[in-house]
Write a protein that holds these residues in place. Structure first.
Motif, PDB file in Angstrom:
ATOM      1  N   THR A 285       9.912   2.851   8.386  1.00  0.00           N
ATOM      2  CA  THR A 285       8.391   3.047   8.602  1.00  0.00           C
ATOM      3  C   THR A 285       7.858   1.799   9.279  1.00  0.00           C
ATOM      4  O   THR A 285       7.126   2.073  10.245  1.00  0.00           O
ATOM      5  CB  THR A 285       8.058   2.937   7.081  1.00  0.00           C
ATOM      6  N   TYR A 286       8.474   0.755   9.004  1.00  0.00           N
ATOM      7  CA  TYR A 286       8.024  -0.474   9.790  1.00  0.00           C
ATOM      8  C   TYR A 286       8.534  -0.674  11.117  1.00  0.00           C
ATOM      9  O   TYR A 286       7.727  -0.787  12.153  1.00  0.00           O
ATOM     10  CB  TYR A 286       8.440  -1.817   8.876  1.00  0.00           C
ATOM     11  N   CYS A 287       9.526  -0.403  11.508  1.00  0.00           N
ATOM     12  CA  CYS A 287      10.111  -0.339  12.740  1.00  0.00           C
ATOM     13  C   CYS A 287      11.020   1.091  13.105  1.00  0.00           C
ATOM     14  O   CYS A 287      12.436   0.652  13.375  1.00  0.00           O
ATOM     15  CB  CYS A 287      10.961  -1.567  13.051  1.00  0.00           C
ATOM     16  N   PRO A 288      10.591   2.084  13.370  1.00  0.00           N
ATOM     17  CA  PRO A 288      11.394   3.381  13.108  1.00  0.00           C
ATOM     18  C   PRO A 288      12.579   3.494  14.585  1.00  0.00           C
ATOM     19  O   PRO A 288      13.762   3.713  14.218  1.00  0.00           O
ATOM     20  CB  PRO A 288      10.426   4.660  13.648  1.00  0.00           C
ATOM     21  N   PRO A 289      12.070   2.909  15.599  1.00  0.00           N
ATOM     22  CA  PRO A 289      13.329   2.896  16.766  1.00  0.00           C
ATOM     23  C   PRO A 289      14.480   2.105  16.424  1.00  0.00           C
ATOM     24  O   PRO A 289      15.590   2.349  16.851  1.00  0.00           O
ATOM     25  CB  PRO A 289      12.272   2.404  18.019  1.00  0.00           C
TER      26      PRO A 289
ATOM     27  N   GLY B  97       0.717  -1.242  -0.017  1.00  0.00           N
ATOM     28  CA  GLY B  97      -0.005  -0.138  -0.248  1.00  0.00           C
ATOM     29  C   GLY B  97       0.868   1.269   0.089  1.00  0.00           C
ATOM     30  O   GLY B  97       2.085   1.325  -0.110  1.00  0.00           O
ATOM     31  N   LYS B  98       0.056   2.280   0.423  1.00  0.00           N
ATOM     32  CA  LYS B  98       0.563   3.780   0.177  1.00  0.00           C
ATOM     33  C   LYS B  98       1.805   4.008   1.217  1.00  0.00           C
ATOM     34  O   LYS B  98       2.620   4.636   0.782  1.00  0.00           O
ATOM     35  CB  LYS B  98      -0.439   4.800   0.582  1.00  0.00           C
ATOM     36  N   ASN B  99       2.016   3.273   2.370  1.00  0.00           N
ATOM     37  CA  ASN B  99       2.921   3.726   3.149  1.00  0.00           C
ATOM     38  C   ASN B  99       4.089   2.846   2.895  1.00  0.00           C
ATOM     39  O   ASN B  99       5.539   3.224   3.379  1.00  0.00           O
ATOM     40  CB  ASN B  99       2.549   3.431   4.507  1.00  0.00           C
TER      41      ASN B  99
ATOM     42  N   GLN C  96       7.324   5.346  -2.843  1.00  0.00           N
ATOM     43  CA  GLN C  96       8.383   5.670  -3.510  1.00  0.00           C
ATOM     44  C   GLN C  96       8.951   4.422  -4.238  1.00  0.00           C
ATOM     45  O   GLN C  96       8.835   3.437  -3.568  1.00  0.00           O
ATOM     46  CB  GLN C  96       9.508   6.294  -2.782  1.00  0.00           C
ATOM     47  N   PRO C  97       9.572   4.686  -5.686  1.00  0.00           N
ATOM     48  CA  PRO C  97       9.821   3.443  -6.255  1.00  0.00           C
ATOM     49  C   PRO C  97      11.055   2.418  -5.397  1.00  0.00           C
ATOM     50  O   PRO C  97      10.979   1.329  -5.715  1.00  0.00           O
ATOM     51  CB  PRO C  97      10.391   3.994  -7.453  1.00  0.00           C
ATOM     52  N   SER C  98      11.789   3.177  -4.711  1.00  0.00           N
ATOM     53  CA  SER C  98      12.895   2.538  -4.199  1.00  0.00           C
ATOM     54  C   SER C  98      12.693   2.076  -3.020  1.00  0.00           C
ATOM     55  O   SER C  98      13.315   1.228  -2.304  1.00  0.00           O
ATOM     56  CB  SER C  98      14.112   3.418  -4.031  1.00  0.00           C
ATOM     57  N   LYS C  99      11.400   2.039  -2.312  1.00  0.00           N
ATOM     58  CA  LYS C  99      11.113   1.525  -0.880  1.00  0.00           C
ATOM     59  C   LYS C  99      10.392   0.276  -1.052  1.00  0.00           C
ATOM     60  O   LYS C  99       9.508  -0.186  -0.397  1.00  0.00           O
ATOM     61  CB  LYS C  99      10.030   2.399  -0.572  1.00  0.00           C
TER      62      LYS C  99
END
Length: 231
Positions: A200-204, A181-183, A188-191
């Protein structure tokens, strides 16, 4: 009890299928402590009567058989080659499809709470374009494959804030849908690599997350190479 001479391309799964039995039974009959076999050695196999009875049991749960020459078909050779390529967290595209089978994934999941969900992971891969091994690695990292889940959301093995999950199978689908999805993939293409997804999944602990997920994926590949595709 007849003997079978091990040929190039053989593995215990293909031999078990041929004689209508299971890998566990072959190991027990031959006092084997591992699935590794050696070309030229002999294995005790079930006789014709046993084969006739047991063939029904393994009909829907067997690995692809070798061909008449005893060699691994080209599609399995392709899978083996892809598994030998070590995954790197910075450049592995997680939209790359895992080329194995439901049997392969169930082998990885056999001692976990997600046992038997190999079909669901492959279906989610086809539906949303998320690598099945990547999703299984996330399940291991976030909850030890469903062993440690939120009390109020007991089927959420993925660690995301996904609500109204009705089963582990449902979580497989929702995880793949979220990643596509959008997140994530659409951001972005490289994500589409573990290292790009991690912040994004696990910021800490992004670096640790991507490192562990990648390590788990490589472990699965090695396990499949050692236990399923031995020649």
């Amino acid at each position: 009890m007849p003997d079978y001479i091990i040929n190039s391309g053989d593995n215990l799964y293909s031999i078990a299928q041929r004689y209508g039995t299971t890998v566990e039974n072959l190991m027990r009959m031959n006092n084997l402590s591992s699935n590794k076999i050696i070309i030229g050695n002999t294995l005790k196999v079930p006789d014709a009567k046993t084969t006739k009875v047991n063939s029904i049991m393994v009909k829907n749960n067997s690995a692809p058989a070798t061909n008449r020459t005893g060699q691994v078909p080209s599609n399995k050779t392709k899978i083996r080659t892809s598994l030998q390529k070590r995954i790197d967290r910075n450049n592995f595209d997680v939209t790359t499809k895992f080329q194995g089978t439901v049997v392969d994934l169930n082998f990885i999941l056999k001692d976990t709470k997600l046992k038997g969900l190999g079909k669901n992971f492959l279906q989610a891969q086809e539906k949303y374009g998320v690598n099945a091994l990547f999703m299984i690695a996330i399940a291991q990292k976030e909850s030890a494959w469903g062993k440690f889940t939120p009390e109020k959301n007991p089927y959420n093995f993925a660690g995301l804030g996904i609500k109204n999950i009705k089963s582990f199978a449902d979580c497989v689908d929702k995880l793949a849908q979220t990643l596509s999805g959008k997140n994530y993939f659409q951001a972005q293409p490289s994500k589409k690599t573990p290292s790009k997804i991690a912040p994004t999944y696990c910021p800490p602990k992004a670096a640790e997350w991507s490192r562990d997920v990648t390590k788990f994926m490589n472990n699965y590949q090695q396990k499949l190479l050692e236990e399923i595709y031995i020649v």
